[in-house]
Design an enzyme around this catalytic site. Structure first.
Site, PDB file in Angstrom:
ATOM      1  N   ASP A  27     -76.330  75.220 -57.189  1.00  0.00           N
ATOM      2  CA  ASP A  27     -75.571  76.276 -57.875  1.00  0.00           C
ATOM      3  C   ASP A  27     -76.382  76.989 -58.953  1.00  0.00           C
ATOM      4  O   ASP A  27     -75.849  77.437 -59.968  1.00  0.00           O
ATOM      5  CB  ASP A  27     -74.276  75.697 -58.493  1.00  0.00           C
ATOM      6  CG  ASP A  27     -73.411  75.026 -57.444  1.00  0.00           C
ATOM      7  OD1 ASP A  27     -73.403  75.498 -56.304  1.00  0.00           O
ATOM      8  OD2 ASP A  27     -72.753  74.020 -57.776  1.00  0.00           O
ATOM      9  N   LYS A  30     -78.852  80.784 -56.329  1.00  0.00           N
ATOM     10  CA  LYS A  30     -79.768  81.109 -55.219  1.00  0.00           C
ATOM     11  C   LYS A  30     -79.242  82.286 -54.398  1.00  0.00           C
ATOM     12  O   LYS A  30     -79.985  83.177 -54.017  1.00  0.00           O
ATOM     13  CB  LYS A  30     -79.929  79.892 -54.288  1.00  0.00           C
ATOM     14  CG  LYS A  30     -80.524  78.674 -54.963  1.00  0.00           C
ATOM     15  CD  LYS A  30     -80.531  77.471 -54.036  1.00  0.00           C
ATOM     16  CE  LYS A  30     -79.177  76.907 -53.702  1.00  0.00           C
ATOM     17  NZ  LYS A  30     -78.444  76.281 -54.803  1.00  0.00           N
ATOM     18  N   GLY A  54     -72.380  76.626 -51.226  1.00  0.00           N
ATOM     19  CA  GLY A  54     -71.512  77.752 -51.559  1.00  0.00           C
ATOM     20  C   GLY A  54     -72.357  78.740 -52.323  1.00  0.00           C
ATOM     21  O   GLY A  54     -72.751  78.467 -53.453  1.00  0.00           O
ATOM     22  N   HIS A  55     -72.706  79.845 -51.682  1.00  0.00           N
ATOM     23  CA  HIS A  55     -73.595  80.836 -52.297  1.00  0.00           C
ATOM     24  C   HIS A  55     -72.796  82.115 -52.530  1.00  0.00           C
ATOM     25  O   HIS A  55     -72.249  82.684 -51.587  1.00  0.00           O
ATOM     26  CB  HIS A  55     -74.801  81.111 -51.393  1.00  0.00           C
ATOM     27  CG  HIS A  55     -75.673  79.910 -51.193  1.00  0.00           C
ATOM     28  ND1 HIS A  55     -76.809  79.912 -50.442  1.00  0.00           N
ATOM     29  CD2 HIS A  55     -75.571  78.647 -51.692  1.00  0.00           C
ATOM     30  CE1 HIS A  55     -77.374  78.711 -50.465  1.00  0.00           C
ATOM     31  NE2 HIS A  55     -76.621  77.920 -51.216  1.00  0.00           N
ATOM     32  N   GLN A 234     -78.465  73.704 -51.801  1.00  0.00           N
ATOM     33  CA  GLN A 234     -78.509  72.578 -52.749  1.00  0.00           C
ATOM     34  C   GLN A 234     -79.673  72.784 -53.735  1.00  0.00           C
ATOM     35  O   GLN A 234     -80.016  73.923 -54.015  1.00  0.00           O
ATOM     36  CB  GLN A 234     -78.620  71.224 -52.023  1.00  0.00           C
ATOM     37  CG  GLN A 234     -77.352  70.814 -51.275  1.00  0.00           C
ATOM     38  CD  GLN A 234     -77.136  71.533 -49.971  1.00  0.00           C
ATOM     39  OE1 GLN A 234     -77.988  71.544 -49.123  1.00  0.00           O
ATOM     40  NE2 GLN A 234     -75.971  72.137 -49.788  1.00  0.00           N
TER      41      GLN A 234
HETATM   42  P1  GDP Z   1     -75.919  78.967 -55.489  1.00  0.00           P
HETATM   43  O1  GDP Z   1     -75.219  77.856 -54.793  1.00  0.00           O
HETATM   44  O2  GDP Z   1     -77.227  78.560 -56.069  1.00  0.00           O
HETATM   45  O3  GDP Z   1     -76.041  80.205 -54.647  1.00  0.00           O
HETATM   46  O4  GDP Z   1     -75.018  79.349 -56.733  1.00  0.00           O
HETATM   47  P2  GDP Z   1     -73.402  79.570 -56.705  1.00  0.00           P
HETATM   48  O5  GDP Z   1     -73.118  80.889 -56.107  1.00  0.00           O
HETATM   49  O6  GDP Z   1     -72.714  78.385 -56.159  1.00  0.00           O
HETATM   50  O7  GDP Z   1     -73.113  79.520 -58.253  1.00  0.00           O
HETATM   51  C1  GDP Z   1     -73.642  80.465 -59.124  1.00  0.00           C
HETATM   52  C2  GDP Z   1     -72.472  81.202 -59.777  1.00  0.00           C
HETATM   53  O8  GDP Z   1     -72.956  81.932 -60.885  1.00  0.00           O
HETATM   54  C3  GDP Z   1     -71.830  82.236 -58.870  1.00  0.00           C
HETATM   55  O9  GDP Z   1     -70.478  82.351 -59.204  1.00  0.00           O
HETATM   56  C4  GDP Z   1     -72.576  83.522 -59.201  1.00  0.00           C
HETATM   57  O10 GDP Z   1     -71.788  84.691 -58.969  1.00  0.00           O
HETATM   58  C5  GDP Z   1     -72.818  83.340 -60.670  1.00  0.00           C
HETATM   59  N1  GDP Z   1     -74.057  83.924 -61.197  1.00  0.00           N
HETATM   60  C6  GDP Z   1     -75.270  84.041 -60.593  1.00  0.00           C
HETATM   61  N2  GDP Z   1     -76.176  84.543 -61.468  1.00  0.00           N
HETATM   62  C7  GDP Z   1     -75.522  84.731 -62.632  1.00  0.00           C
HETATM   63  C8  GDP Z   1     -75.922  85.179 -63.933  1.00  0.00           C
HETATM   64  O11 GDP Z   1     -77.070  85.506 -64.183  1.00  0.00           O
HETATM   65  N3  GDP Z   1     -74.955  85.199 -64.905  1.00  0.00           N
HETATM   66  C9  GDP Z   1     -73.671  84.830 -64.666  1.00  0.00           C
HETATM   67  N4  GDP Z   1     -72.800  84.880 -65.655  1.00  0.00           N
HETATM   68  N5  GDP Z   1     -73.264  84.401 -63.450  1.00  0.00           N
HETATM   69  C10 GDP Z   1     -74.176  84.335 -62.459  1.00  0.00           C
HETATM   70  P1  IMO Z   2     -75.384  74.906 -53.200  1.00  0.00           P
HETATM   71  O1  IMO Z   2     -76.198  75.330 -52.006  1.00  0.00           O
HETATM   72  C1  IMO Z   2     -73.982  71.752 -55.867  1.00  0.00           C
HETATM   73  C2  IMO Z   2     -73.554  67.764 -54.106  1.00  0.00           C
HETATM   74  C3  IMO Z   2     -72.131  67.229 -54.026  1.00  0.00           C
HETATM   75  C4  IMO Z   2     -72.405  65.746 -54.170  1.00  0.00           C
HETATM   76  C5  IMO Z   2     -73.712  65.549 -53.403  1.00  0.00           C
HETATM   77  C6  IMO Z   2     -73.536  65.045 -51.984  1.00  0.00           C
HETATM   78  O2  IMO Z   2     -74.147  75.696 -53.383  1.00  0.00           O
HETATM   79  O3  IMO Z   2     -76.239  74.836 -54.412  1.00  0.00           O
HETATM   80  P2  IMO Z   2     -72.701  66.240 -49.755  1.00  0.00           P
HETATM   81  O4  IMO Z   2     -71.394  66.907 -49.417  1.00  0.00           O
HETATM   82  O5  IMO Z   2     -73.868  67.153 -49.633  1.00  0.00           O
HETATM   83  O6  IMO Z   2     -72.905  64.967 -49.008  1.00  0.00           O
HETATM   84  O7  IMO Z   2     -72.563  65.831 -51.323  1.00  0.00           O
HETATM   85  O8  IMO Z   2     -74.335  66.816 -53.386  1.00  0.00           O
HETATM   86  N1  IMO Z   2     -73.758  69.087 -53.491  1.00  0.00           N
HETATM   87  C7  IMO Z   2     -73.887  70.229 -54.170  1.00  0.00           C
HETATM   88  N2  IMO Z   2     -73.787  70.486 -55.507  1.00  0.00           N
HETATM   89  N3  IMO Z   2     -74.295  72.755 -55.018  1.00  0.00           N
HETATM   90  C8  IMO Z   2     -74.432  72.511 -53.701  1.00  0.00           C
HETATM   91  O9  IMO Z   2     -74.870  73.436 -52.817  1.00  0.00           O
HETATM   92  C9  IMO Z   2     -74.183  71.202 -53.210  1.00  0.00           C
HETATM   93  N4  IMO Z   2     -74.197  70.637 -51.990  1.00  0.00           N
HETATM   94  C10 IMO Z   2     -73.956  69.340 -52.181  1.00  0.00           C
HETATM   95  O10 IMO Z   2     -71.326  67.739 -55.048  1.00  0.00           O
HETATM   96  O11 IMO Z   2     -72.660  65.425 -55.517  1.00  0.00           O
HETATM   97 MG    MG Z   3     -73.365  76.895 -54.842  1.00  0.00          MG
END
Ligand code: GDP
Ligand code: IMO
Ligand code: MG
Length: 442
Positions: A27, A30, A54-55, A234
């Site tokens: 998270d 990416k 979850g991206h 991840q």
């Molecule tokens: P990922 O799994 O690495 O793609 O990240 P996620 O999408 O799960 O989580 C990142 C969250 O932060 C999402 O809700 C994005 O919309 C948000 N986000 C990404 N970059 C920024 C930033 O620079 N500032 C803020 N406030 N939110 C951001």
């Molecule tokens: P993105 O791509 C954050 C974490 C889960 C748990 C551990 C194992 O959005 O960054 P799993 O279901 O993979 O067997 O769970 O890994 N986890 C993540 N945490 N972002 C993710 O993906 C994750 N994918 C798995 O919360 O701790």
């Molecule tokens: Mg994510």
């Protein structure tokens, strides 16, 4: 004297194969960074993980959340799901349908070598977690671990079993899964029809038009000069080998996986961009040395909207950990960094960054391989002044010189401590909330 990583001193000249990797516990943003970069790439590829990811991508007023589809889909780019990904067909079909509804054209190729998450795997993921009690990992319960287990145990099913109508492999999987559910856990298959070959095949049928040999396709794409962006899922600290085992996911999420998970030789991968949040977050259980359970932690959680994209669980928050970051940069061979969610730190003063760990009175800057030790380390912090200005990206920011001086100081501190250059700064969730150092050409 700071010794900069040799690769990060080279001014990046539009790499043909660029890998984007999360440097923390996932998270990091990416999805957003891949979305920004994909403008200048022809193909975006996922190479590991599955619907545990979850991206999020925000373009104008539209929010897109991707689990398996590569983020480049938002721009209608050619997208590829490599052999290293585990696919829940139901989730992928939902994503394809959501894109169609948003009138976005889909250009997708899925590797016929990719393994499939079946209803058995999702059920076993839940049963495993319950059985672990206090030692549970807090998985996303999407069947990720059991599917990778079956892949390695050679009882999994792949898309090629469906293109080739090989039902024998399904029987192997079914008898193995049933013996776990019935003999080990003493229960029954949740919904025998949903978990039947007949039902599963009817779902897979919808994906078959997209299935092919993605390794061969990518090889010819590279040969014809196409630019390819590899989207990690991840983060490094969740990697099965290099992460905080056992509190990890079941795939390799480091840069090397981009090659194994696609069949593209590693010599094609020109550069690795590490995505690093300006602070740390973690979902699920496992040690987290710089975790903040106080008001500052809550402030990061609220302002950063730190709630899991997949499960909605609150993400634990804490100060940036440079011991972990240096380790992650080393494992991935990052050429550059993208520093995200910098806006979330606006108004926090002073800021702290962990520069070393105290292990039973001894200072160390080595990230421990024994995870139990990580839960006992005491972080040693450096303090620095925070900034108060909200940052609106503008062309004057592109050399970072017009950013608030305290933020420049924060970036400089990270660069000096890690030996890697920050090439991108993200100051908000939207595509446009991004500052790219004009010296770098992606
Ligand atoms: P990922 O799994 O690495 O793609 O990240 P996620 O999408 O799960 O989580 C990142 C969250 O932060 C999402 O809700 C994005 O919309 C948000 N986000 C990404 N970059 C920024 C930033 O620079 N500032 C803020 N406030 N939110 C951001
Ligand atoms: P993105 O791509 C954050 C974490 C889960 C748990 C551990 C194992 O959005 O960054 P799993 O279901 O993979 O067997 O769970 O890994 N986890 C993540 N945490 N972002 C993710 O993906 C994750 N994918 C798995 O919360 O701790
Ligand atoms: Mg994510």
């Amino acid at each position: 004297m700071v010794i900069y990583n040799r690769i990060s001193l080279r001014i990046m000249k539009s790499p043909q194969g660029l890998v984007v990797i999360g440097l923390q516990w996932g998270d990091e943003g990416k999805g957003k960074i891949v979305d920004v970069l994909s403008e200048n790439f022809d193909i975006v590829v996922r190479f590991q993980g599955g619907s545990n990811a979850g991206h999020t991508v925000i373009v104008a007023n539209d929010t897109h959340k991707f689990r398996i589809m590569p983020t480049g889909a938002v721009r209608g780019k050619r997208t590829v799901i490599g052999n290293g990904v585990v696919i829940d067909p139901t989730v992928l079909i939902e994503e394809i349908e959501a894109l169609r509804e948003a009138k976005i054209e889909i250009d997708l190729l899925i590797s016929d070598r990719a393994h499939l998450i079946t209803p058995f795997h999702i059920q076993i993921d839940g049963l495993n977690e319950t059985a672990k009690g206090n030692m549970k990992l807090g998985t996303t319960k999407r069947g990720i671990g059991p599917t990778y287990c079956d892949k390695v145990a050679r009882v999994g099913v792949r898309l090629s079993d469906f293109t080739q109508r090989n039902s024998e492999q399904w029987s192997v999987l079914e008898s193995s899964a049933k013996s776990i559910i019935e003999k080990i856990y003493g229960t029954v298959v949740d919904d025998p029809y949903i978990a039947s070959l007949e039902s599963f095949s009817s779902i897979i049928k919808k994906l078959l038009p997209y299935v092919g040999d993605s390794g061969e396709y990518l090889e010819s794409a590279f040969n014809t000069g196409k630019r390819v962006l590899f989207e990690g899922a991840q983060g490094t600290l969740l990697d099965i080998d290099h992460g905080t085992y056992p509190f990890v996911t079941s795939s390799n999420c480091v840069s090397a996986a981009a090659s194994v998970g696609t069949g593209v030789p590693f010599s094609r991968l020109d550069a690795v961009l590490g995505v690093c949040k300006a602070y740390m977050t973690r979902v699920g259980t496992g040690p987290f040395p710089t975790e903040l359970k106080d008001d500052i932690g809550h402030r990061m959680q609220n302002r950063g909207k730190e709630f899991g994209t997949v499960t909605g669980r609150p993400r634990r928050c804490g100060w940036l950990d440079l011991v972990a970051l240096r380790y992650a940069i080393r494992i991935n061979g990052c050429s550059h960094l993208a520093l995200t969610k910098v806006d979330v730190l606006t108004g926090i003063n002073p800021l702290k960054v962990c520069v070393a760990y105290d292990v039973n009175g001894t200072e160390t800057s080595t990230f421990p391989s024994y995870t139990e030790m990580l839960s006992e380390v005491v972080p040693i912090y450096d303090e620095m002044a925070g900034w108060t200005e909200e940052i609106e990206p503008s062309p004057e920011h592109s050399d970072f010189n017009n950013l608030p001086s305290q933020l420049q100081n924060y970036i400089g501190f990270i660069e000096r401590s890690t030996g890697s250059k920050v090439a991108m700064v993200s100051v908000g969730p939207r595509r446009t909330d991004t500052i790219v150092d004009s010296r770098f050409r992606f």
